[in-house]
Scaffold this motif. Structure first.
Motif: not given
Length: 117
Positions: A65-78, A89-102
């Protein structure tokens, strides 16, 4: 102006995309806080060992598998949010989502994962 969190997210992705466990374990302390919390819908992980456990689980379910960011990183505070795609392996999207990090002191202290598919 560039987003300083982008460098942290780049390190995070590099660790998640690394196949070699020893290399991942070496990089984890420079990217995550010692008491980091990772919250996913079905499971929670914490600490350096939790990060490695989460990564190993994904690699076991989706070898190559390969994980990649697909859009801009939006930041507010921390807190920052970005969208991502996990491709097989075949570069087909398996899962899409979003992360919220602090981020504190240039390390991820929490990461909450939301799946879109």
């Amino acid at each position: 102006m560039s987003n300083p969190v982008a460098k942290i997210v780049d390190r995070h992705l590099k660790i998640w995309n690394t196949r070699d466990a020893a290399e991942r374990i070496t990089g984890i302390p420079s990217t995550y806080a010692e008491d980091v919390v990772i919250g996913e819908p079905a499971v929670w992980f914490s600490g350096f060992a939790g990060v490695e456990c989460a990564i190993k689980a994904v690699h076991a379910q989706m070898p190559g598998m390969h994980l990649a960011v697909t859009g801009p990183i939006q930041t507010t505070g921390d807190m920052s949010m970005y969208t991502w795609v996990l491709a097989g392996k075949n570069s087909n999207s398996v899962v899409k989502g979003r992360d919220v990090i602090t981020v504190k002191h240039e390390r991820i202290i929490s990461r909450y994962v939301f799946f879109d598919t």
